[in-house]
Design an enzyme around this catalytic site. Structure first.
Site, PDB file in Angstrom:
ATOM      1  N   SER A 166     -12.646  -4.162   1.890  1.00 53.94           N
ATOM      2  CA  SER A 166     -12.647  -3.294   3.467  1.00 53.94           C
ATOM      3  C   SER A 166     -13.960  -3.169   3.702  1.00 53.94           C
ATOM      4  O   SER A 166     -14.958  -2.600   2.633  1.00 53.94           O
ATOM      5  CB  SER A 166     -11.977  -2.071   3.141  1.00 53.94           C
ATOM      6  OG  SER A 166     -10.473  -2.530   3.494  1.00 53.94           O
ATOM      7  N   LYS A 199      -3.406   5.648   8.481  1.00 51.50           N
ATOM      8  CA  LYS A 199      -4.581   5.891   7.665  1.00 51.50           C
ATOM      9  C   LYS A 199      -5.488   6.987   7.852  1.00 51.50           C
ATOM     10  O   LYS A 199      -6.486   6.402   8.771  1.00 51.50           O
ATOM     11  CB  LYS A 199      -5.270   4.474   7.122  1.00 51.50           C
ATOM     12  CG  LYS A 199      -6.027   4.560   5.691  1.00 51.50           C
ATOM     13  CD  LYS A 199      -6.644   3.306   5.315  1.00 51.50           C
ATOM     14  CE  LYS A 199      -7.458   3.203   4.193  1.00 51.50           C
ATOM     15  NZ  LYS A 199      -8.212   1.829   3.826  1.00 51.50           N
ATOM     16  N   ARG A 225       0.975  -1.162   0.001  1.00 52.81           N
ATOM     17  CA  ARG A 225      -0.004   0.009   0.109  1.00 52.81           C
ATOM     18  C   ARG A 225       0.947   1.131   0.082  1.00 52.81           C
ATOM     19  O   ARG A 225       1.458   1.732   1.228  1.00 52.81           O
ATOM     20  CB  ARG A 225      -0.986   0.062   1.071  1.00 52.81           C
ATOM     21  CG  ARG A 225      -1.917   1.117   1.115  1.00 52.81           C
ATOM     22  CD  ARG A 225      -2.765   1.085   2.278  1.00 52.81           C
ATOM     23  NE  ARG A 225      -2.121   1.489   3.637  1.00 52.81           N
ATOM     24  CZ  ARG A 225      -2.643   1.611   4.605  1.00 52.81           C
ATOM     25  NH1 ARG A 225      -3.992   0.777   5.016  1.00 52.81           N
ATOM     26  NH2 ARG A 225      -2.157   1.900   5.819  1.00 52.81           N
TER      27      ARG A 225
END
Length: 210
Positions: free
Chosen positions: A107, A136, A38
């Site tokens: 998610s 995040k 990511r």
């Protein structure tokens, strides 16, 4: 069968100047069972180059490499799959592009979203976030332990947790019925990623005996 127990999510900024590949390599030696790349700040060309470097580290380990969001990057390097958010490409379209053998995760930010996810061609669900997290910043209100358990109870797919999970919170998270935990900062910023991964695996193993 997927081994979701200790799922590493990368963040280059937390590596303290070390090469990302080295941190990932040490984490996998410590017991990480999956790796998600990511890296949202990279341009496409650099993202592909970084993905290939991580792929080379994982070759021969049996640990799958998933790409966050970017189906095109996954296709370019032949990654094992992708992890998608609620605003990313539909899992239906991703499955059509990547084929039946790709690993696709999704998610879930609200309990109600699990009902739609149950109808999608995915392999696992990630409760995001379980706890407050600083790695995040675009997440919704944490689902917490009650919300995470509610997702587990309603999901037809394996569920992992992400967000604020570390050595202090891992056991609480696993007690919700999760199949695994996704960890970012506790491993990525550790002086010894291998040792931290080992400690997390020990915590997960203790849960299995409860």
């Amino acid at each position: 069968m997927l081994d979701l127990r200790l799922y590493l999510v990368t963040d280059r900024e937390l590596c303290g100047g070390r090469p990302l590949e080295k941190v990932v390599e040490e984490a996998v030696k410590g017991g990480c069972t999956m790796v998600q790349l990511r890296e949202k700040d990279l341009c496409t060309r650099d993202f592909i180059a970084q993905a290939r470097a991580i792929q080379q580290v994982l070759n021969g380990t049996g640990v799958p490499l998933l790409i966050n969001d970017r189906v095109d990057v996954a296709l370019a390097i032949g990654a094992d799959g992708v992890h998608l958010g609620q605003s990313d490409m539909s899992p239906v379209d991703a499955r059509r592009l990547l084929g039946p053998d790709a690993i696709i995760g999704l998610s879930i930010e609200q309990v109600e979203q699990i009902y739609a996810a149950n109808q999608m061609p995915i392999d696992y669900v990630a409760v995001s976030p379980v706890f407050p997290t600083r790695t995040k910043l675009d997440t919704c209100t944490p689902l917490g332990l009650i919300g995470s358990r509610a997702v587990v109870e309603r999901s037809v797919k394996p569920v992992i947790g992400i967000g604020g999970i570390n050595r202090q919170t891992a056991l609480q998270a696993m007690q919700c019925g999760l199949k695994g935990i996704a960890v970012v900062s506790d491993i990525m910023s550790a002086d010894c990623p291998k040792q931290v991964a080992q400690e997390l695996k020990t915590i997960i193993s203790q849960y299995a005996n409860i």
